[in-house]
Design a protein around this motif. Structure first.
Motif: not given
Ligand SMILES: Nc1nc2c(ncn2[C@@H]2O[C@H](COP(=O)(O)OP(=O)(O)OP(=O)(O)O)[C@@H](O)[C@H]2O)c(=O)[nH]1
Ligand SMILES: [Mg+2]
Length: 331
Positions: A144-147, A58-59, A150-152
């Protein structure tokens, strides 16, 4: 401590279930997991370890600037643009504990509701973590958890230009510094640190008088200092409340992203960040041990009394304390 040991296996099982659901994209599990990080709960570490292998693609964009500069409004607009590009977006608003920020927190919450119907956007406020510091670490862990869920594209909003904010944006891949005309915050008065870390400057509220001056001052300062090698942070003007200039901003983000992916810039930046983060993480663990095992106020007072009376050797005591911490690190 005893509780933690007795319930260790149970905690482990709960953590494993939680991380499974989080990795499957369950947003409620993600919310619970971030709360564990906020609370610095013992389960947080296992959770992060489980999620870590699923991250790194992710960015992460850090957005900082003075209170009321329009950061949340901008984040909202950027999120919308990312959604149009089919990205899944995470928004993390890091709230300072300042008593003056009540309105800001409320404002963020209200704006975030606009995305509620869209499951491709996860928005979350995060409170400053307690006495042990580590706000930057908690925010980056949460990202990190948000990524992992499944979020990029992850947008991290922080208020102000204090050390915590600088630390947070420094741990992002892209740092956007938002300035506004007037309000007395001349570019000169902005801490040098924040200028150095900016990858993109936004002059928001460009509908107000003085946007020209802010832009000129920024560019003048840039001609002195450049810590970015070949990248010179562009200055983008926006009127976030009217959606003006957002295309230009997204264009600047795309340009910088392209620059990052060239010549290993992103890898270098992230390795540099891990050097800093590892040091911080070890320091954090040691400090935790220090507070948990050794430096209870009454013990400290007793050591001090004995040392002052020359009944105890402070050098030997220090060595013993360090041994107690490193030998009895937390589970
Ligand atoms: N005139 C004008 N107002 C704007 C612009 N962008 C945002 N605002 C307004 O400025 C106010 C603050 O906007 P926010 O997006 O909440 O600012 P913020 O930086 O997130 O604020 P904090 O989180 O409290 O630091 C709101 O009333 C916005 O509508 C702009 O470009 N021009
Ligand atoms: Mg805000």
């Amino acid at each position: 401590m005893q509780n933690t040991i007795q319930s260790g296996n149970a905690t482990h099982a709960v953590t494993a279930k939680l991380s499974d659901r989080l990795l499957a994209g369950d947003l409620r599990s993600l919310a619970r997991a971030i709360s564990l990080i906020e609370d610095d709960a013992p389960a947080a570490r296992g959770l992060l370890s489980a999620c870590f292998p699923h991250t790194g693609k992710a960015l992460r964009l850090g957005i900082t600037g003075a209170p009321g500069a329009g950061k949340s409004t901008l984040v909202d607009q950027i999120a919308r643009a990312f959604r149009e590009q089919q990205h899944r977006v995470g928004i993390l608003a890091v709230d300072p504990t300042s008593p003056f920020s009540g309105g800001a927190i409320l404002g963020d919450r209200i704006r975030m509701e606009r995305h509620h119907a869209d499951t491709g956007v996860y928005a979350r406020s995060m409170a400053t973590r307690g006495a042990m510091g580590g706000l930057a670490r908690a925010a980056v862990d949460a990202a990190m958890l948000i990524e992992a869920a499944g979020h990029d594209r992850i947008l991290i909003e922080t208020v102000g230009v204090g050390q915590d904010e600088i630390d947070i944006v420094r741990l992002a891949d892209i740092t956007i510094v938002v300035l506004v005309p007037g309000m007395g915050d001349d570019v000169q008065s902005i801490k040098a640190g924040i200028l150095e870390i900016a990858d993109i400057f936004v002059v928001n509220k460009a509908d107000r008088e003085g946007a020209d001056r802010v832009e000129k001052e920024l560019k003048a300062m840039q001609s002195f200092a450049s810590s970015h090698g070949t990248w010179v942070a562009p200055v983008v003007r926006t009127v976030a409340s009217q959606g003006q200039g957002i295309e230009g901003l997204v264009g600047a983000i795309d340009d910088f992203t392209a620059w990052l992916s060239r010549d290993d810039h992103l890898r270098e930046r992230r390795e540099q960040q891990w050097r800093q983060r590892l040091t911080e993480m070890v320091r954090g663990e040691l400090l935790h041990g220090l507070h948990a095992h050794v430096l209870k106020p009454e013990e400290l007072a007793e050591h001090a009394r004995r040392i002052t009376a020359r009944q105890e050797d402070p050098f030997a005591t220090t060595a013993q304390m360090v041994e107690a911490i490193t030998g009895g690190s937390r589970k």
